[in-house]
Design an enzyme around this catalytic site. Structure first.
Site, PDB file in Angstrom:
ATOM      1  N   ASP A   1       3.017  -6.331  19.294  1.00 29.95           N
ATOM      2  CA  ASP A   1       3.849  -7.452  20.299  1.00 29.95           C
ATOM      3  C   ASP A   1       2.733  -7.937  21.223  1.00 29.95           C
ATOM      4  O   ASP A   1       1.642  -7.323  21.717  1.00 29.95           O
ATOM      5  CB  ASP A   1       4.960  -6.986  20.947  1.00 29.95           C
TER       6      ASP A   1
ATOM      7  N   ASN B   1      12.762 -13.163  13.729  1.00 23.79           N
ATOM      8  CA  ASN B   1      11.634 -13.994  13.973  1.00 23.79           C
ATOM      9  C   ASN B   1      11.665 -15.335  13.173  1.00 23.79           C
ATOM     10  O   ASN B   1      11.216 -16.411  13.546  1.00 23.79           O
ATOM     11  CB  ASN B   1      10.403 -13.589  13.375  1.00 23.79           C
TER      12      ASN B   1
HETATM   13  C1  FPP Z   1       4.538 -10.506  18.278  1.00 25.28           C
HETATM   14  O1  FPP Z   1       3.698 -11.359  19.084  1.00 25.28           O
HETATM   15  C2  FPP Z   1       3.785 -10.433  16.935  1.00 25.28           C
HETATM   16  C3  FPP Z   1       4.466 -10.767  15.650  1.00 25.28           C
HETATM   17  C4  FPP Z   1       5.826 -11.671  15.737  1.00 25.28           C
HETATM   18  C5  FPP Z   1       3.971 -10.951  14.632  1.00 25.28           C
HETATM   19  C6  FPP Z   1       2.802  -9.721  14.357  1.00 25.28           C
HETATM   20  C7  FPP Z   1       1.900 -10.331  13.460  1.00 25.28           C
HETATM   21  C8  FPP Z   1       0.676 -10.074  13.239  1.00 25.28           C
HETATM   22  C9  FPP Z   1       0.188  -9.184  14.180  1.00 25.28           C
HETATM   23  C10 FPP Z   1       0.025 -10.854  12.337  1.00 25.28           C
HETATM   24  C11 FPP Z   1      -0.432 -10.195  11.069  1.00 25.28           C
HETATM   25  C12 FPP Z   1       0.344  -9.292  10.314  1.00 25.28           C
HETATM   26  C13 FPP Z   1       0.079  -8.418   9.363  1.00 25.28           C
HETATM   27  C14 FPP Z   1       0.684  -7.355   8.557  1.00 25.28           C
HETATM   28  C15 FPP Z   1      -1.048  -9.133   8.336  1.00 25.28           C
HETATM   29  P1  FPP Z   1       4.498 -12.383  19.892  1.00 25.28           P
HETATM   30  O2  FPP Z   1       4.225 -13.867  19.130  1.00 25.28           O
HETATM   31  O3  FPP Z   1       6.057 -12.209  20.075  1.00 25.28           O
HETATM   32  O4  FPP Z   1       3.743 -12.363  21.139  1.00 25.28           O
HETATM   33  P2  FPP Z   1       4.673 -12.911  22.441  1.00 25.28           P
HETATM   34  O5  FPP Z   1       5.657 -12.077  22.760  1.00 25.28           O
HETATM   35  O6  FPP Z   1       3.461 -12.745  23.580  1.00 25.28           O
HETATM   36  O7  FPP Z   1       4.868 -14.298  22.535  1.00 25.28           O
END
Ligand code: FPP
Length: 247
Positions: free
Chosen positions: A27, A75
């Site tokens: 996250d 998501n």
């Molecule tokens: C949360 O950050 C992260 C995600 C929703 C996606 C996780 C995905 C990756 C790390 C990319 C690649 C994954 C793989 C398995 C190759 P957020 O967007 O919710 O961050 P925020 O809360 O700060 O907006």
């Protein structure tokens, strides 16, 4: 942190008492990017680099199961552009890493319903599962279109079906039987759940499996989660007294 300091930290691990299963809610990609006035996509890209690093580090120290939350059932509420970016990063990750993953004897598994994913990432994910099916090393279990409540609903429906078919006796339904009907049916429960980014919640991740899991939270964002944080979390875990409800 310098390489020496990282290795020093790694040497502090008790390799006899490693958590068998580490789960991570990745996250903070968006906030990491915002803090640098970069587009959210840059945060996800950097997040992918940390996936590469952490998979390698976890495998190198001998973790048996690594579960990563890559895309939740919630998501889909994000703008289409961002969903496309995440899907493209998934494709890129598999294209770039599958060779190395396979060479390292890592087995890719997915929890979640990949049916609704766009065709390209779905094809790549299936390819990755197929190619690594017979591998006997670390299991890399990726949560894709995954939600803990949905997983339980799906398991309950499958149990009801099997009861009707006479494959399961109603009296045999217990905690272990339900666990076997989850995506993780053949895996041990996570010993350690890591969530960076300052959020102190579980967000529908592995709800049934984390009954006795140790939690480790940190304020750093996922794109900053370099290997030393994994070691720090494990060292913390190794200093805890797990009683599973006993004394
Ligand atoms: C949360 O950050 C992260 C995600 C929703 C996606 C996780 C995905 C990756 C790390 C990319 C690649 C994954 C793989 C398995 C190759 P957020 O967007 O919710 O961050 P925020 O809360 O700060 O907006």
């Amino acid at each position: 942190m310098g390489k020496d300091r990282i290795l020093e930290l790694r040497d502090k691990l008790d390799f006899q008492r490693l958590p068998g299963h580490v789960a991570i809610i990745m996250d903070g990609n968006g906030r990491w990017a915002r803090d640098r006035s970069l587009p959210r996509s840059a945060g996800h890209q950097e997040g992918m680099r940390r996936v590469v690093d952490i998979v390698e580090a976890a495998n190198a120290i001998g973790i048996k199961y690594l579960s990563l939350y890559a895309f939740s059932t919630e998501n889909w509420k994000r703008p289409k552009k961002e969903i496309d970016i995440l899907m493209n990063i998934l494709i890129l990750y598999i294209k770039n890493e599958l060779g190395k993953i396979h060479k390292n004897n890592i087995k890719i598994r997915v929890m979640g319903d990949i049916g609704p994913l766009p065709r390209l990432p779905r094809v790549e994910v299936k390819k990755a599962i197929e190619k690594t099916r017979a591998n006997s090393g670390m299991v890399l279990n990726i949560g894709l279109n995954y939600g803990g409540r949905n997983e339980i609903v799906r398991g309950v429906k499958d149990i009801v079906r099997d009861v009707k078919l006479g494959k399961v006796d109603e009296d045999d339904i217990d905690v272990d039987l339900i666990a076997r009907y989850l995506y993780t049916g053949d895996m041990p429960d996570p010993d350690l759940l890591i969530r960076p980014s300052g959020e102190i919640r579980v967000s529908n991740f592995m709800l049934y499996q984390i009954a006795y899991t140790e939690f480790w939270f940190s304020n750093i964002y996922w794109p900053d989660f370099t290997e030393e944080y994994l070691y720090a979390a494990i060292i913390d875990y190794q200093n805890r007294d797990r009683r599973f409800g006993g004394l």
